[in-house]
Write a protein that holds these residues in place. Structure first.
Motif, PDB file in Angstrom:
ATOM      1  N   VAL A  61       0.948  -1.154  -0.109  1.00 53.30           N
ATOM      2  CA  VAL A  61       0.017  -0.012   0.144  1.00 53.30           C
ATOM      3  C   VAL A  61       0.884   1.348   0.076  1.00 53.30           C
ATOM      4  CG1 VAL A  61      -1.818   1.096   1.442  1.00 53.30           C
ATOM      5  CG2 VAL A  61      -2.056  -1.089   1.095  1.00 53.30           C
ATOM      6  N   ILE A  62       1.724   1.109   0.961  1.00 53.42           N
ATOM      7  CA  ILE A  62       2.622   2.558   1.096  1.00 53.42           C
ATOM      8  C   ILE A  62       3.418   2.655  -0.303  1.00 53.42           C
ATOM      9  CG2 ILE A  62       4.629   3.326   2.221  1.00 53.42           C
ATOM     10  CD1 ILE A  62       3.423   2.281   4.805  1.00 53.42           C
ATOM     11  N   SER A  63       4.084   1.758  -0.824  1.00 48.22           N
ATOM     12  CA  SER A  63       4.924   1.834  -2.010  1.00 48.22           C
ATOM     13  C   SER A  63       3.980   2.177  -3.204  1.00 48.22           C
ATOM     14  CB  SER A  63       5.653   0.525  -2.300  1.00 48.22           C
ATOM     15  OG  SER A  63       4.767  -0.339  -2.857  1.00 48.22           O
ATOM     16  N   GLY A  64       2.618   1.716  -3.278  1.00 48.31           N
ATOM     17  CA  GLY A  64       2.045   2.119  -4.226  1.00 48.31           C
ATOM     18  C   GLY A  64       1.668   3.615  -4.188  1.00 48.31           C
ATOM     19  N   PHE A  65       1.410   4.185  -3.068  1.00 47.39           N
ATOM     20  CA  PHE A  65       1.026   5.321  -2.897  1.00 47.39           C
ATOM     21  C   PHE A  65       2.284   6.226  -3.352  1.00 47.39           C
ATOM     22  CE2 PHE A  65      -2.658   4.104  -0.020  1.00 47.39           C
ATOM     23  CZ  PHE A  65      -3.528   4.809  -0.988  1.00 47.39           C
ATOM     24  N   VAL A  66       3.398   5.844  -2.673  1.00 50.50           N
ATOM     25  CA  VAL A  66       4.523   6.453  -3.025  1.00 50.50           C
ATOM     26  C   VAL A  66       4.979   6.799  -4.680  1.00 50.50           C
ATOM     27  CG1 VAL A  66       7.117   6.711  -2.715  1.00 50.50           C
ATOM     28  CG2 VAL A  66       5.728   6.149  -0.732  1.00 50.50           C
ATOM     29  N   GLN A  67       4.777   5.571  -5.217  1.00 48.26           N
ATOM     30  CA  GLN A  67       4.971   5.363  -6.565  1.00 48.26           C
ATOM     31  C   GLN A  67       3.836   6.290  -7.356  1.00 48.26           C
ATOM     32  OE1 GLN A  67       5.445   1.438  -8.657  1.00 48.26           O
ATOM     33  NE2 GLN A  67       5.812   0.644  -6.219  1.00 48.26           N
ATOM     34  N   ALA A  68       2.487   6.422  -6.847  1.00 51.75           N
ATOM     35  CA  ALA A  68       1.665   7.143  -7.330  1.00 51.75           C
ATOM     36  C   ALA A  68       1.923   8.606  -7.599  1.00 51.75           C
ATOM     37  CB  ALA A  68       0.301   6.977  -6.868  1.00 51.75           C
ATOM     38  N   LEU A  69       2.546   9.049  -6.408  1.00 48.50           N
ATOM     39  CA  LEU A  69       2.839  10.355  -6.089  1.00 48.50           C
ATOM     40  C   LEU A  69       3.924  10.704  -7.035  1.00 48.50           C
ATOM     41  CD1 LEU A  69       2.644  11.018  -2.398  1.00 48.50           C
ATOM     42  CD2 LEU A  69       1.276  11.827  -3.822  1.00 48.50           C
ATOM     43  N   SER A  70       4.969  10.095  -7.556  1.00 49.25           N
ATOM     44  CA  SER A  70       5.942  10.176  -8.290  1.00 49.25           C
ATOM     45  C   SER A  70       5.529  10.183  -9.742  1.00 49.25           C
ATOM     46  CB  SER A  70       7.228   9.270  -8.058  1.00 49.25           C
ATOM     47  OG  SER A  70       6.648   7.837  -8.297  1.00 49.25           O
ATOM     48  N   LEU A  71       4.506   9.438  -9.822  1.00 51.31           N
ATOM     49  CA  LEU A  71       3.967   9.163 -11.590  1.00 51.31           C
ATOM     50  C   LEU A  71       2.963  10.259 -11.697  1.00 51.31           C
ATOM     51  CD1 LEU A  71       4.142   7.171 -13.590  1.00 51.31           C
ATOM     52  CD2 LEU A  71       2.250   5.952 -12.669  1.00 51.31           C
ATOM     53  N   ILE A  72       2.495  11.022 -10.934  1.00 46.99           N
ATOM     54  CA  ILE A  72       1.751  12.183 -11.265  1.00 46.99           C
ATOM     55  C   ILE A  72       2.252  13.187 -11.943  1.00 46.99           C
ATOM     56  CG2 ILE A  72       0.495  14.320 -10.058  1.00 46.99           C
ATOM     57  CD1 ILE A  72      -0.431  12.327  -7.757  1.00 46.99           C
ATOM     58  N   SER A  73       3.589  13.626 -11.805  1.00 46.10           N
ATOM     59  CA  SER A  73       4.155  14.546 -12.548  1.00 46.10           C
ATOM     60  C   SER A  73       4.910  13.799 -13.894  1.00 46.10           C
ATOM     61  CB  SER A  73       5.530  15.253 -11.557  1.00 46.10           C
ATOM     62  OG  SER A  73       6.242  14.418 -10.986  1.00 46.10           O
ATOM     63  N   ALA A  74       4.682  12.606 -14.056  1.00 47.35           N
ATOM     64  CA  ALA A  74       5.398  12.067 -15.027  1.00 47.35           C
ATOM     65  C   ALA A  74       4.352  11.435 -15.857  1.00 47.35           C
ATOM     66  CB  ALA A  74       6.475  11.002 -14.587  1.00 47.35           C
ATOM     67  N   ARG A  75       3.394  12.008 -16.289  1.00 49.32           N
ATOM     68  CA  ARG A  75       2.384  11.589 -17.220  1.00 49.32           C
ATOM     69  C   ARG A  75       2.796  11.201 -18.650  1.00 49.32           C
ATOM     70  NH1 ARG A  75      -1.402  16.129 -15.629  1.00 49.32           N
ATOM     71  NH2 ARG A  75      -1.132  15.882 -13.706  1.00 49.32           N
ATOM     72  N   HIS A  76       3.838  11.841 -19.081  1.00 47.58           N
ATOM     73  CA  HIS A  76       4.339  11.764 -20.359  1.00 47.58           C
ATOM     74  C   HIS A  76       5.450  10.709 -20.605  1.00 47.58           C
ATOM     75  CE1 HIS A  76       1.686  15.088 -21.450  1.00 47.58           C
ATOM     76  NE2 HIS A  76       2.301  15.700 -20.588  1.00 47.58           N
TER      77      HIS A  76
ATOM     78  N   LEU B 103       0.631   1.457 -18.075  1.00 43.50           N
ATOM     79  CA  LEU B 103       1.085   0.167 -17.576  1.00 43.50           C
ATOM     80  C   LEU B 103       1.828   0.466 -15.887  1.00 43.50           C
ATOM     81  CD1 LEU B 103       1.506  -2.763 -18.176  1.00 43.50           C
ATOM     82  CD2 LEU B 103       3.816  -2.231 -19.032  1.00 43.50           C
ATOM     83  N   GLN B 104       2.420   1.442 -15.860  1.00 39.58           N
ATOM     84  CA  GLN B 104       3.081   1.850 -14.532  1.00 39.58           C
ATOM     85  C   GLN B 104       1.742   2.138 -13.715  1.00 39.58           C
ATOM     86  OE1 GLN B 104       6.115   4.679 -14.645  1.00 39.58           O
ATOM     87  NE2 GLN B 104       6.962   3.651 -16.316  1.00 39.58           N
ATOM     88  N   LEU B 105       0.856   2.914 -14.016  1.00 42.10           N
ATOM     89  CA  LEU B 105      -0.205   3.336 -13.276  1.00 42.10           C
ATOM     90  C   LEU B 105      -1.261   2.069 -12.991  1.00 42.10           C
ATOM     91  CD1 LEU B 105      -2.055   5.593 -12.045  1.00 42.10           C
ATOM     92  CD2 LEU B 105      -3.303   5.594 -14.299  1.00 42.10           C
ATOM     93  N   ILE B 106      -1.343   1.082 -14.030  1.00 42.13           N
ATOM     94  CA  ILE B 106      -1.886  -0.435 -13.527  1.00 42.13           C
ATOM     95  C   ILE B 106      -1.241  -1.121 -12.567  1.00 42.13           C
ATOM     96  CG2 ILE B 106      -2.510  -2.602 -14.527  1.00 42.13           C
ATOM     97  CD1 ILE B 106      -3.314  -0.962 -17.169  1.00 42.13           C
ATOM     98  N   SER B 107       0.029  -0.879 -12.615  1.00 43.11           N
ATOM     99  CA  SER B 107       0.961  -1.646 -11.732  1.00 43.11           C
ATOM    100  C   SER B 107       0.682  -1.106 -10.285  1.00 43.11           C
ATOM    101  CB  SER B 107       2.312  -1.779 -12.099  1.00 43.11           C
ATOM    102  OG  SER B 107       3.282  -2.144 -10.957  1.00 43.11           O
ATOM    103  N   ILE B 108       0.534   0.153 -10.111  1.00 40.05           N
ATOM    104  CA  ILE B 108       0.360   0.772  -8.994  1.00 40.05           C
ATOM    105  C   ILE B 108      -0.761   0.560  -8.338  1.00 40.05           C
ATOM    106  CG2 ILE B 108       0.066   3.081  -7.780  1.00 40.05           C
ATOM    107  CD1 ILE B 108       2.530   4.127  -9.810  1.00 40.05           C
ATOM    108  N   CYS B 109      -1.841   0.408  -9.224  1.00 37.05           N
ATOM    109  CA  CYS B 109      -3.310   0.102  -8.746  1.00 37.05           C
ATOM    110  C   CYS B 109      -3.200  -1.168  -8.060  1.00 37.05           C
ATOM    111  CB  CYS B 109      -4.198   0.446  -9.996  1.00 37.05           C
ATOM    112  SG  CYS B 109      -4.713   2.172 -10.060  1.00 37.05           S
ATOM    113  N   LEU B 110      -2.669  -2.294  -8.880  1.00 31.45           N
ATOM    114  CA  LEU B 110      -2.569  -3.743  -8.500  1.00 31.45           C
ATOM    115  C   LEU B 110      -1.799  -3.621  -7.138  1.00 31.45           C
ATOM    116  CD1 LEU B 110      -2.071  -5.812 -11.617  1.00 31.45           C
ATOM    117  CD2 LEU B 110      -3.913  -5.751 -10.151  1.00 31.45           C
ATOM    118  N   ALA B 111      -0.775  -2.880  -6.936  1.00 38.07           N
ATOM    119  CA  ALA B 111      -0.186  -3.104  -5.685  1.00 38.07           C
ATOM    120  C   ALA B 111      -0.812  -2.604  -4.435  1.00 38.07           C
ATOM    121  CB  ALA B 111       1.424  -2.090  -5.497  1.00 38.07           C
ATOM    122  N   VAL B 112      -1.324  -1.608  -4.690  1.00 39.99           N
ATOM    123  CA  VAL B 112      -2.457  -0.922  -3.565  1.00 39.99           C
ATOM    124  C   VAL B 112      -3.288  -2.045  -3.256  1.00 39.99           C
ATOM    125  CG1 VAL B 112      -3.930   0.692  -2.948  1.00 39.99           C
ATOM    126  CG2 VAL B 112      -1.755   1.388  -3.948  1.00 39.99           C
TER     127      VAL B 112
END
Length: 190
Positions: free
Chosen positions: A61-76, A82-91
């Motif tokens: 859960v924690i690593s998913g939220f941390v990755q989600a925060l870092s992915l917000i500024s990297a939409r491009h 694929l990374q977003l799906i991976s984060i959702c699965l982790a959470v």
């Protein structure tokens, strides 16, 4: 002039021996803490197994939220979705582990099999690396225990119970802790 393979291996072995001597106090402390954790895991096997599952759930859960925060500024970035799906699965998996730790038993069993096997192999390789070192056999034995424990779990895979995971985890911790502490004690005494 190039160094022969045997000479390079001996230089590596000597560096390992020096590292064990230099940090022997830390190895001793680590060994004692591992032994204590192992006895607690054996005394409370169901609690220790559940604790491992809950810890893994929180880590996901924690690593998913941390990755989600870092992915917000990297939409491009490439493969954003694929990374977003991976984060959702982790959470999601983390929350499932936290909601019902017994559900994660099969996953944890597979992870412990891999962990015991890899740790056992690494201890065997380490023991063979420091082989002329006094009492290197304790480290070798510890590695063999890890390998045997992974095989025991593998053999009982379909019907693995929660208490067995905690008990085997405790045995592994005691084995590794004893080998490390004994080696460090002998280095400090010698």
């Amino acid at each position: 002039m190039a160094m022969s393979l045997d000479a390079a291996a001996e230089v590596f072995r000597e560096a390992m021996r020096d590292a064990v001597k230099r940090y022997s106090l830390w190895y001793l402390v680590e060994g004692v803490l591992l032994i204590a954790a192992g006895f607690l895991a054996i005394i409370y096997p169901v609690f220790s197994s559940t604790a491992v599952i809950v810890l893994l759930g929180w880590l996901l859960v924690i690593s998913g939220f941390v990755q989600a925060l870092s992915l917000i500024s990297a939409r491009h970035v490439p493969h954003f979705w694929l990374q977003l799906i991976s984060i959702c699965l982790a959470v999601l998996i983390g929350f499932l582990f936290l909601r019902d730790p017994a559900q994660g038993l099969a996953t944890i069993t597979l992870l412990l099999i891999v962990f015991f096997m890899i740790e056992g192999i690494s201890k065997v390789v380490f023991a063979l690396t420091i082989r002329p070192f006094p009492n290197w056999g304790w480290v070798l034995g510890s590695g063999m225990v890890g390998i045997v424990l992974s095989l025991v779990l593998w053999a009982n895979l379909p019907v693995t119970s929660v208490w067995l995971l905690g008990f085997l985890l405790g045995l592994n911790l005691i084995s590794v802790g004893t080998a490390i502490a004994y080696l460090a004690w002998q280095v400090r005494a010698g």
